[in-house]
Design an enzyme around this catalytic site. Structure first.
Site, PDB file in Angstrom:
ATOM      1  N   ASN A   9       0.828  -0.913  -0.074  1.00 15.30           N
ATOM      2  CA  ASN A   9       0.024   0.011  -0.112  1.00 15.30           C
ATOM      3  C   ASN A   9       0.960   1.366   0.123  1.00 15.30           C
ATOM      4  O   ASN A   9       1.220   1.414   0.938  1.00 15.30           O
ATOM      5  CB  ASN A   9      -0.911  -0.031   1.400  1.00 15.30           C
ATOM      6  N   TRP A  10       0.940   1.842  -1.154  1.00 18.79           N
ATOM      7  CA  TRP A  10       2.026   2.865  -1.335  1.00 18.79           C
ATOM      8  C   TRP A  10       1.462   4.131  -0.810  1.00 18.79           C
ATOM      9  O   TRP A  10       2.391   4.982  -0.500  1.00 18.79           O
ATOM     10  CB  TRP A  10       2.354   3.115  -2.847  1.00 18.79           C
ATOM     11  N   LYS A  11       0.284   4.264  -0.337  1.00 23.82           N
ATOM     12  CA  LYS A  11      -0.247   5.317   0.122  1.00 23.82           C
ATOM     13  C   LYS A  11      -0.091   6.679  -0.811  1.00 23.82           C
ATOM     14  O   LYS A  11       0.154   6.649  -1.950  1.00 23.82           O
ATOM     15  CB  LYS A  11       0.197   5.690   1.794  1.00 23.82           C
ATOM     16  N   HIS A  95      -9.649   1.511   4.356  1.00 28.68           N
ATOM     17  CA  HIS A  95      -8.334   1.515   5.165  1.00 28.68           C
ATOM     18  C   HIS A  95      -8.682   2.622   6.323  1.00 28.68           C
ATOM     19  O   HIS A  95      -9.587   3.458   6.208  1.00 28.68           O
ATOM     20  CB  HIS A  95      -7.395   1.995   4.303  1.00 28.68           C
ATOM     21  N   GLU A  97      -7.193   5.067   7.374  1.00 27.98           N
ATOM     22  CA  GLU A  97      -7.020   6.343   7.024  1.00 27.98           C
ATOM     23  C   GLU A  97      -8.106   7.049   6.412  1.00 27.98           C
ATOM     24  O   GLU A  97      -8.508   8.003   6.523  1.00 27.98           O
ATOM     25  CB  GLU A  97      -5.382   6.458   6.209  1.00 27.98           C
ATOM     26  N   GLU A 167      -6.027  -4.737  10.129  1.00 23.38           N
ATOM     27  CA  GLU A 167      -4.860  -3.656  10.644  1.00 23.38           C
ATOM     28  C   GLU A 167      -5.238  -3.002  11.919  1.00 23.38           C
ATOM     29  O   GLU A 167      -6.184  -1.801  11.866  1.00 23.38           O
ATOM     30  CB  GLU A 167      -4.877  -2.572   9.380  1.00 23.38           C
ATOM     31  N   GLY A 173       2.097   2.367  10.686  1.00 20.61           N
ATOM     32  CA  GLY A 173       3.081   3.359  10.548  1.00 20.61           C
ATOM     33  C   GLY A 173       3.673   3.950  11.844  1.00 20.61           C
ATOM     34  O   GLY A 173       4.264   5.088  11.997  1.00 20.61           O
ATOM     35  N   SER A 212       3.004  -2.079  10.361  1.00 24.49           N
ATOM     36  CA  SER A 212       4.216  -2.142  10.564  1.00 24.49           C
ATOM     37  C   SER A 212       4.923  -3.380  10.447  1.00 24.49           C
ATOM     38  O   SER A 212       6.012  -3.868  11.279  1.00 24.49           O
ATOM     39  CB  SER A 212       4.726  -1.481  12.241  1.00 24.49           C
ATOM     40  N   GLY A 233       2.479  -1.170   4.265  1.00 20.83           N
ATOM     41  CA  GLY A 233       2.714   0.378   3.946  1.00 20.83           C
ATOM     42  C   GLY A 233       4.123   0.650   3.892  1.00 20.83           C
ATOM     43  O   GLY A 233       4.628   0.711   2.621  1.00 20.83           O
ATOM     44  N   GLY A 234       4.847   1.358   4.687  1.00 20.98           N
ATOM     45  CA  GLY A 234       6.227   1.719   4.661  1.00 20.98           C
ATOM     46  C   GLY A 234       7.036   1.062   3.725  1.00 20.98           C
ATOM     47  O   GLY A 234       7.687   1.688   3.072  1.00 20.98           O
TER      48      GLY A 234
END
Ligand code: PGA
Length: 250
Positions: A9-11, A95, A97, A167, A173, A212, A233-234
Site C-alpha cells: 500500500n504505497w499510500k 483503510h 486512514e 490492521e 506506521g 508495521s 505500507g512503509g
C-alpha cells in the site's frame, strides 16, 4: 492450504522516476511468480505506469480506494470500471486512514466494497481497532461491527474473491507491530465469524495482517495459522524490504 498474498500500500507516496525503479526491481525479482502472490496498490495517477511495467508479470496491482458509485457527477471520484480499465485486480476498501481522515463510515465502506465486486475487482477490506478500543477490551465488537456492516450488504457471495486485512490502527506506521499472538487471535475471530455463515468460504478466505510489517517480523507473523500474508505500507516503498517480506511469505 491457502495461498499467501503480500500487497503493498504505497499510500500518497511515489513519483514517476522512483516508481519506475521500484516496479522494475519487483518485476525483475518476482515477476515470474513465487510461492506467494504479490500486488502493489498505487496512487491513481500511477496506475497506467504500473500497468505498463507489470503487465505480463505475476505481480498484480490495484488502487487504494474507489467511489461507491458506478458513474455520474461526482467530481474527483474514480469508479471501479475505471480501475478495471487500467488492469487493476485489487482495490483497498475501508483503510483506517480513509475511515478516520475522510469520514468513511461502515456503511460507506460496505457500499464501496459492493461497487468493487460489481466492477469485477477484488476488494481488500481493512478492519481494525484503535488503541483506545483495544485497551477498552472492545476489539472484537469493533471488528464484528465493521465486518457485519459489509456482509449484511454484500452477502457471503460478495466475499468470493475478496481479501480481508486486519490492521490494528495503533500499529499502522507506528513501528509498533501486533505480536503474532495478538494478530492471530483477531484473525481467528474474523474467520470464525465468517464460518458461521459459510464454513467453506471462511476456510478459503485470505486474511492479511497489516501494521508495521517489516522484513524482521514478517516470517513470524506469516507463520501463524490464520495469517495469510500482509498489507504493507512503509516497507512496500523500499524494493529490498518488500521483496524480503514477499520472500518471508513463500
Ligand atoms: P505500515 O502501513 O506498514 O506502514 O504500518 C500499513 C497500512 O497502512 O496498510
Amino acid at each position: 492450504m491457502r495461498r499467501k498474498l503480500v500487497a503493498g500500500n504505497w499510500k500518497m507516496y511515489g513519483g514517476l522516476a522512483r516508481n519506475r525503479d521500484l516496479l522494475q526491481s519487483l518485476a525483475h525479482a518476482i515477476g515470474k511468480g513465487g510461492k506467494a502472490d504479490c500486488a502493489v496498490c498505487v496512487p491513481f495517477p500511477y496506475l497506467a505506469q504500473t500497468q505498463e511495467l507489470l503487465k505480463g508479470t505475476a505481480i498484480a496491482w490495484g488502487a487504494q480506494t474507489l467511489s461507491e458509485h458506478a458513474q455520474g457527477a461526482y467530481t474527483g471520484e474514480t469508479s471501479a470500471a475505471m480501475l478495471a480499465d487500467f488492469g487493476c485486480r485489487y482495490v483497498i476498501v475501508g483503510h483506517s486512514e480513509r475511515r478516520s481522515l475522510y469520514g468513511e463510515s461502515n456503511e460507506t465502506v460496505a457500499a464501496k466494497f459492493v461497487a468493487a465486486v460489481q466492477g469485477g475487482l477484488a476488494p481488500i477490506l481493512c478492519l481494525g481497532e484503535t488503541l483506545e478500543q483495544r485497551e477498552g477490551n472492545v476489539t472484537e465488537q469493533v471488528i464484528a461491527a465493521q465486518l457485519d456492516a459489509v456482509t449484511q450488504v454484500a452477502g457471503m457471495n460478495g466475499f468470493a474473491s475478496a481479501v480481508i486485512a486486519y490492521e490494528p490502527v495503533w500499529a499502522i506506521g507506528t513501528g509498533r507491530t501486533a505480536t503474532p499472538q495478538q494478530a492471530q487471535e483477531v484473525h481467528a475471530f474474523i474467520r470464525q465469524r465468517m464460518a458461521k455463515s459459510d464454513a467453506a468460504l471462511a476456510q478459503r478466505l485470505q486474511i492479511l495482517y497489516g501494521g508495521s510489517v517489516k522484513p524482521q517480523n514478517a516470517s513470524e507473523l506469516f507463520g501463524m495459522a490464520d495469517i495469510d500474508g500482509g498489507l504493507i505500507g512503509g516497507a512496500s516503498l523500499v524494493a529490498q524490504d518488500f521483496l524480503a517480506i514477499c520472500q518471508a511469505a513463500g
